[in-house]
Design a protein around this motif. Structure first.
Motif, PDB file in Angstrom:
ATOM      1  N   TYR A  18      23.448  15.219  16.702  1.00 17.06           N
ATOM      2  CA  TYR A  18      23.913  15.835  17.942  1.00 17.06           C
ATOM      3  C   TYR A  18      25.305  15.329  18.252  1.00 17.06           C
ATOM      4  O   TYR A  18      25.608  14.155  18.138  1.00 17.06           O
ATOM      5  N   LEU A  19      26.172  16.244  18.658  1.00 15.87           N
ATOM      6  CA  LEU A  19      27.534  15.888  19.014  1.00 15.87           C
ATOM      7  C   LEU A  19      27.618  15.630  20.514  1.00 15.87           C
ATOM      8  O   LEU A  19      26.700  15.923  21.264  1.00 15.87           O
ATOM      9  N   ASN A  20      28.740  15.097  20.967  1.00 13.36           N
ATOM     10  CA  ASN A  20      28.924  14.735  22.367  1.00 13.36           C
ATOM     11  C   ASN A  20      29.726  15.795  23.113  1.00 13.36           C
ATOM     12  O   ASN A  20      30.748  16.271  22.627  1.00 13.36           O
ATOM     13  N   ILE A  21      29.258  16.124  24.310  1.00 10.48           N
ATOM     14  CA  ILE A  21      29.984  16.985  25.241  1.00 10.48           C
ATOM     15  C   ILE A  21      30.127  16.159  26.513  1.00 10.48           C
ATOM     16  O   ILE A  21      29.126  15.691  27.060  1.00 10.48           O
ATOM     17  N   PHE A  22      31.360  15.953  27.004  1.00 14.16           N
ATOM     18  CA  PHE A  22      31.524  15.124  28.195  1.00 14.16           C
ATOM     19  C   PHE A  22      32.691  15.608  29.046  1.00 14.16           C
ATOM     20  O   PHE A  22      33.609  16.273  28.567  1.00 14.16           O
ATOM     21  N   ASN A  23      32.605  15.294  30.349  1.00  9.50           N
ATOM     22  CA  ASN A  23      33.649  15.598  31.332  1.00  9.50           C
ATOM     23  C   ASN A  23      34.003  17.084  31.396  1.00  9.50           C
ATOM     24  O   ASN A  23      35.173  17.446  31.479  1.00  9.50           O
ATOM     25  N   GLY A  47      22.792  18.173  21.741  1.00  8.38           N
ATOM     26  CA  GLY A  47      23.915  17.408  22.240  1.00  8.38           C
ATOM     27  C   GLY A  47      23.582  16.239  23.133  1.00  8.38           C
ATOM     28  O   GLY A  47      22.503  16.134  23.693  1.00  8.38           O
ATOM     29  N   ASN A  48      24.551  15.341  23.212  1.00  6.60           N
ATOM     30  CA  ASN A  48      24.566  14.282  24.201  1.00  6.60           C
ATOM     31  C   ASN A  48      25.586  14.720  25.233  1.00  6.60           C
ATOM     32  O   ASN A  48      26.780  14.792  24.954  1.00  6.60           O
ATOM     33  N   ILE A  49      25.106  15.042  26.414  1.00  4.87           N
ATOM     34  CA  ILE A  49      25.943  15.662  27.432  1.00  4.87           C
ATOM     35  C   ILE A  49      26.085  14.682  28.587  1.00  4.87           C
ATOM     36  O   ILE A  49      25.080  14.228  29.141  1.00  4.87           O
ATOM     37  N   SER A  50      27.328  14.350  28.949  1.00  8.49           N
ATOM     38  CA  SER A  50      27.521  13.388  30.035  1.00  8.49           C
ATOM     39  C   SER A  50      28.677  13.801  30.938  1.00  8.49           C
ATOM     40  O   SER A  50      29.643  14.425  30.494  1.00  8.49           O
ATOM     41  N   ASN A  51      28.539  13.446  32.212  1.00  7.84           N
ATOM     42  CA  ASN A  51      29.567  13.686  33.223  1.00  7.84           C
ATOM     43  C   ASN A  51      30.006  15.142  33.288  1.00  7.84           C
ATOM     44  O   ASN A  51      31.189  15.442  33.400  1.00  7.84           O
ATOM     45  N   CYS A  52      29.049  16.057  33.203  1.00  7.43           N
ATOM     46  CA  CYS A  52      29.350  17.487  33.272  1.00  7.43           C
ATOM     47  C   CYS A  52      28.785  18.085  34.555  1.00  7.43           C
ATOM     48  O   CYS A  52      27.759  17.635  35.056  1.00  7.43           O
TER      49      CYS A  52
END
Length: 189
Positions: A40-45, A70-75
């Motif tokens: 899983y790729l990262n999606i952030f901000n 995905g690893n989803i953060s600060n969205c």
């Protein structure tokens, strides 16, 4: 950041019968899917606002930010999402829908949603199984995420017989959870 995004998908007249191993539709305003060779790729901000409307589709993953994985953060999502997957009597069954304000299906093992906020409303009508949540439709770790949107779903059947009224799984944070949910704030259904 995406603003005033309008996604309208209508698959009327399309054959949605999938063979084993076929990739199912994955719909999100930032990415449909964020997997690469099993990772899983990262999606952030990221921030996204607008409307997502998907009709005449079955076996789909829909999220305000990402459809699947995905690893989803600060969205932050403010997209209102509407999914209608009941297709009349065209097929034997209408399929399963996974819909979340942030992600439809983050992934049972590796997917994680952290420090995300959903303001968008999620409305789903399905002829079969529905997994709907303010943050994610099904599974994945959800940490310190908040939902302010209204979440609604219903399943209905065009067949006569009690066995066809299927599961409707709805939650302010997640439709179903097989992983960890922690440090949650406001939940609004």
């Amino acid at each position: 950041n995406l603003t005033n995004v309008n996604v309208d998908i209508d698959r009327a007249g399309q054959d949605d019968k999938y063979e084993s191993g076929d990739r199912k539709p994955c719909i999100g305003t930032i990415a449909g899917t964020v997997t690469k060779s099993g990772d899983y790729l990262n999606i952030f901000n990221c921030t996204s606002s607008g409307n997502i409307s998907v009709i005449n589709c079955c076996d789909i993953y829909v999220g305000g930010i990402v459809g699947i994985g995905g690893n989803i953060s600060n969205c932050t999502n403010t997209n209102n999402i509407y999914v209608l997957s009941n297709k009349g009597d065209r097929y034997e069954q209408d399929g399963t829908v996974y819909v979340g304000g942030i992600v439809g299906f983050p992934g049972a093992i590796w997917g994680k949603v952290e420090s995300c906020v959903n303001y968008g409303n999620v409305n789903v009508i399905s002829g079969d199984y529905a997994f709907c949540g303010g943050i994610c439709g099904q599974e994945g770790d959800v940490i310190e995420s908040v939902n302010y949107g209204n979440i609604s779903a219903e399943t209905m059947s065009h067949w006569t017989g009690p066995s066809y009224a299927r599961n409707c799984n709805v939650g302010g944070i997640t439709g179903t959870e097989r992983a960890e949910v922690s440090y949650l704030s406001l939940i609004h259904i």
